[in-house]
Design an enzyme around this catalytic site. Structure first.
Site, PDB file in Angstrom:
ATOM      1  N   ASP A 788       0.858  -1.183   0.000  1.00 40.70           N
ATOM      2  CA  ASP A 788       0.000   0.000   0.000  1.00 40.70           C
ATOM      3  C   ASP A 788       0.897   1.238   0.000  1.00 40.70           C
ATOM      4  OD1 ASP A 788      -2.889   1.099   0.517  1.00 40.70           O
ATOM      5  OD2 ASP A 788      -1.560   2.192   1.891  1.00 40.70           O
ATOM      6  N   GLU A 832      -4.971   2.485  -3.910  1.00 39.36           N
ATOM      7  CA  GLU A 832      -3.507   2.525  -3.931  1.00 39.36           C
ATOM      8  C   GLU A 832      -2.907   1.210  -3.447  1.00 39.36           C
ATOM      9  OE1 GLU A 832      -4.866   4.529  -0.073  1.00 39.36           O
ATOM     10  OE2 GLU A 832      -5.541   4.259  -2.126  1.00 39.36           O
TER      11      GLU A 832
END
Length: 915
Positions: A788, A832
């Protein structure tokens, strides 16, 4: 009276110019004798004097007279030739006018002064003389005078003058140039002769001769009439004979050059009287042979048809005219069909038949063409009746201006009901507007009108609102105002296209997590509300947009279409959909809008609410899909028949098949249909025949072969078919090459993240399932890496979403580069987040890969001012590894990796945590 008598006998004066001096003297004697007769009251000169006068003039005495019942015809004065008077000596009343050349004195004789009516001489001058000359002759006389005074002799001329006492006289002017002995200056002499009495004398002489001509010309006139009538009759006879000769030549030319045979025969013996040359060409015998042998033509009649001719001749006296068709056998054995028309010719006086005239026409070729047309029509009818596509014959209906306003159903094939759901009894003879209300307001009328007016065929797609179906239509002109429409229901294809579009929209909404554009607009198209997404899309603040019209943001070519579409909000259901190009911060983009009208209690629009979505990429794919379906419009129809020893043979090959395969119809007729199929599909033919024997169509995807040897995939349907009265098959092929290509594109789109190009979550889940089962079978381990981007929300807030998308793309590339094995996969898991699957990889090796990814991102040095983990963009990673065992699932392994990612973030981010 003087003017009429002056021109009474012009031809006498014309003869005078050839008389000698003695003959003129005799002429004067006759004239004096005539004047004496007049003074004594006698009628005129004796016939002897007249004969003498005619001898002098070399004319017949009869030419001096006119009919007693005719008025004398007096010639115009200008037509009288007075040149003979030049040879007559001056009688009386002549004068002279002498002029010394040049510019010398002028003298007039006493007679000239008397001619002008002066008793005493005066000063002579041209002006004085011109006063007495008639107005219309002054210019001519002055020219005569000038020419003589210049030393040139003009030709004699005559003029009218008016004496001093107003008496009019006719004078003749003659000029001469005289040079005296020892004189240095020539003398111009102008002689003026008063010819008035001479003209009057000639008038009386000719006029009185009218009283003498009656006795001379009485018999001459009658004889002339008889001679003229005889001459006219002879000319008429000659003209009639010439006309008859020309007509005979024309008739002979026609008979010699016409293809049809003309003949004439006596009645009732039927002896040949006349036959045209073309008749010998029909029967194959020479003209001499037919004329010599009267029975030869009857012997040439086919034995089976002679009774027809015999019966016709028996019925001829009663019916007077007959027409029949029969066969003849030529000497070479060839059989020909002829049409024989013959009629009786009656004697005008007795009314009895005297001969038979006939016209014979060779109709062999005509009958052959008729049979061929009948066979062709039967084949076309069979093809139409058994075709799986709908076929309808129509007649266009035009208004007084010639514009199409409707069309009438004339005929339909059986498949028409299958394609439309309408029974033939419901449509035949009726207008389309009665069968399908509202169709007169659609574009199909314009298309049909163009086909009828131009004669060019047209292919187009059409949606029928009453039938709620899409059709592919091929229209072509048949005759004046009539056309045919061949159509096939493509509703399922359209529904598939719409389903693909809907699936694409759902997919985009699922994977992109992109907010929609939301606006509110007043009735003047002014923005009253815009959301943040709208502002970001167009790069403007809310203050800059509020109260302004949205049209400046729309592409110039789409403004009018957008405003017209918005007119649909005024009618139920007060909802529209419109696509338009708009200038955004990323350039021109396609936006799809769904607009709804908000109504007050009176049903008036008070506000329009719109939701917009960027469909640029979808639009490009729709263009691709549209081209695919356009290509699929080329449908091939091939009729085949199974022969005992030859297999399936091609009987018919449509123009669409020619376009699809590259063969012409002539090249494939009678050839095996296997030449069009991939050899790998030939073993499927028995299965096709078994299905057709059950009277069921066979459908599947096959590979077909073009003329150049290339193969292409095709949606292939075979129908049981009756052709030319025999069991056959109809193969319908549609090239799906582009459709297959589009399917592959859509499959790739469905498993790929559009922003990063990585595998999407759906595809990752499929591969995870496959690898999990493989690991369970093989007993080896799997490792999962969950990554992430640290503080990515702050990155978006600070740098904007566009930079955020670029950041995702760069990191996706860095992470992909860290995977060295072909079996390792990386996917965008959402937002993301990224996930990596490492088959046959233990935990320690997976941690090494994760650390390599973390360091690679950090070393990228991409600034991130809002990050809590540092000044650059970093990632946190969680690693989990496991071998499948009872009670353990792939979702559990992913959950463990996600827990380790949470642990890495709690440790301060930019780190790797593992189980």
């Amino acid at each position: 009276m003087l003017e009429k008598t002056f021109g009474e006998r012009v031809r006498l004066f014309r003869a005078l110019k050839n008389l000698t001096q003695g003959q003129l003297a005799d002429m004067l004697d006759i004239s004096r004798h005539h004047m004496g007769c007049l003074e004594r009251g006698e009628s005129g000169p004796s016939f002897g004097l007249i004969r003498k006068l005619c001898t002098l003039l070399q004319v017949h005495p009869a030419s001096l007279f006119l009919s007693s019942d005719q008025e004398p015809e007096y010639p115009e004065e200008s037509q009288v030739d007075t040149s003979p008077l030049q040879q007559i000596p001056f009688m009386s009343g002549h004068g002279t006018w002498n002029i010394s050349i040049p510019n010398g004195p002028e003298t007039w004789s006493r007679q000239l002064w008397q001619t002008l009516g002066y008793s005493t001489s005066r000063e002579p001058s041209l002006g004085l003389f011109l006063k007495h000359v008639h107005q219309e002759s002054r210019q001519a006389f002055e020219a005569f005078y000038r020419q003589l005074a210049s030393g040139s002799i003009p030709p004699p001329e005559s003029f009218w003058i008016t004496r001093r006492d107003a008496v009019q006289r006719k004078i003749q002017a003659r000029g001469d140039i005289i040079k005296g002995p020892g004189s240095s200056s020539p003398l111009a002499c102008l002689s003026l002769l008063d010819i008035t009495e001479w003209l009057e004398m000639q008038h009386h002489l000719m006029y009185n001769q009218n009283h003498l001509q009656n006795a001379v010309l009485q018999k001459t006139r009658a004889l002339s009439r008889a001679v003229e009538e005889t001459r006219q009759e002879l000319e008429l006879r000659k003209a009639a004979q010439e006309f008859a000769r020309e007509q005979q030549e024309k008739m002979e030319s026609i008979l010699n050059n016409m293809d049809d045979g003309v003949w004439s025969a006596s009645w009732p013996d039927m002896d040949i009287l006349f036959i045209s040359p073309s008749l010998s060409g029909i029967f194959g015998y020479s003209t001499a042979e037919l004329q010599k042998n009267n029975n030869l033509w009857f012997q040439a009649i086919h034995s089976e048809d002679r009774h027809i001719v015999e019966k016709s001749l028996l019925d001829l006296p009663r019916e007077k005219r007959k027409s029949l068709e029969y066969r003849i056998v030529r000497p070479d054995g060839e059989i020909r069909w002829i049409n024989d028309r013959h009629w009786l010719i009656l004697d005008p006086s007795t009314g009895t038949p005297v001969r038979v005239d006939g016209l014979t026409v060779d109709i062999t070729q005509r009958l052959q063409i008729r049979r061929q047309l009948a066979e062709s029509e039967e084949k076309f009818r069979s093809l139409t009746l058994n075709a799986p596509v709908g076929i309808a014959m129509h007649e266009i209906v035009l208004n007084p201006h010639g514009d199409p306003v409707d069309y009438i159903f004339l005929d339909v094939n059986p498949a028409f009901e299958t394609q439309t759901g309408l029974k033939p009894s419901e449509v035949l003879g009726r207008r389309a507007s009665q069968v399908l209300p509202g169709i007169e307001n659609t574009s199909i009328l314009s298309f049909f009108g163009q086909v009828v007016s131009s004669g060019d065929p047209m292919d187009f797609e059409f949606y029928s609102s009453p039938l709620q179906r899409f059709y592919m239509v091929h229209a072509y002109k048949i005759s004046h105002r009539r056309f045919a429409a061949v159509f096939i229901d493509i509703t399922s294809q359209k529904q598939m296209e719409q389903a693909l579009g809907e699936s694409e929209r759902r997919y985009r909404g699922l994977v992109e997590s992109q907010n929609d554009l939301i606006v509110r607009v007043d009735t003047d198209n002014r923005l009253t509300y815009v959301n943040d997404t709208y502002c970001r899309t167009f790069g403007r603040t809310r203050e800059e947009l509020m109260g302004k019209s949205f049209t400046p943001l729309v592409h110039q070519d789409d403004i009018q279409a957008t405003l017209q579409a918005m007119e649909g909000l005024k009618v139920p259901p007060h909802r529209i959909q419109v696509q338009q190009r708009a200038m955004t911060v990323d350039g021109w983009r396609w936006i799809f809008w769904e607009d709804n009208a908000v109504l007050d209690e009176h049903g008036h629009i008070v506000e329009i609410q719109g939701v917009g979505r960027d469909i640029t990429e979808l639009k490009s794919r729709q263009v691709l899909l549209q081209s695919i379906f356009q290509a699929s419009q080329d449908v091939s129809f091939v009729v085949t028949q199974n022969m005992p020893h030859s297999g399936d043979i091609i009987l018919e090959f449509s123009p669409g098949a020619e376009n699809l395969f590259g063969y012409s119809r002539e090249e494939v007729l009678g050839k095996p249909v296997a030449m069009l199929h991939d050899p790998a599909d030939i073993p499927r033919f028995p299965d096709i025949h078994r299905t057709l024997k059950e009277n069921q169509p066979w459908r599947d995807k096959v590979n077909l072969v073009r003329r150049d040897g290339s193969t292409f995939p095709s949606l292939f349907t075979v129908y049981p078919f009756e052709y030319d009265g025999k069991d056959s098959t109809l193969g319908v092929s549609i090239d799906i090459s582009e459709l297959e290509q589009a399917r592959k594109i859509l499959e790739k789109t469905a498993i790929t993240d559009h922003l990063t190009g990585l595998m999407n979550r759906s595809r990752f889940d499929q591969l995870m399932e496959e690898e999990w089962r493989r690991a369970k079978r093989g007993g080896h381990c799997l490792s999962i890496l969950m990554l992430d981007i640290d503080n990515f929300k702050q990155f978006n807030d600070f740098y904007g979403h566009i930079q955020g998308d670029k950041c995702l793309q760069r990191i996706a590339g860095i992470l992909s580069a860290c995977l060295m094995r072909a079996g390792d996969v990386l996917a965008r898991y959402g937002g993301e987040e990224f996930i990596a699957l490492l088959p046959d990889t233990p935990l320690q090796s997976a941690v090494v890969v994760a650390e390599k990814m973390r360091m690679s991102v950090e070393n990228l040095g991409m600034p991130n001012t809002g990050s809590q983990a540092g000044s650059f963009v970093t990632v946190s990673a969680g690693v989990a590894s496991s071998c499948p065992f009872p009670g353990m699932s792939r979702q559990g392994l992913i959950h463990q990796a996600d827990m380790m990612l949470y642990k890495a973030k709690s440790l301060g981010r930019n780190t790797v945590a593992w189980q």
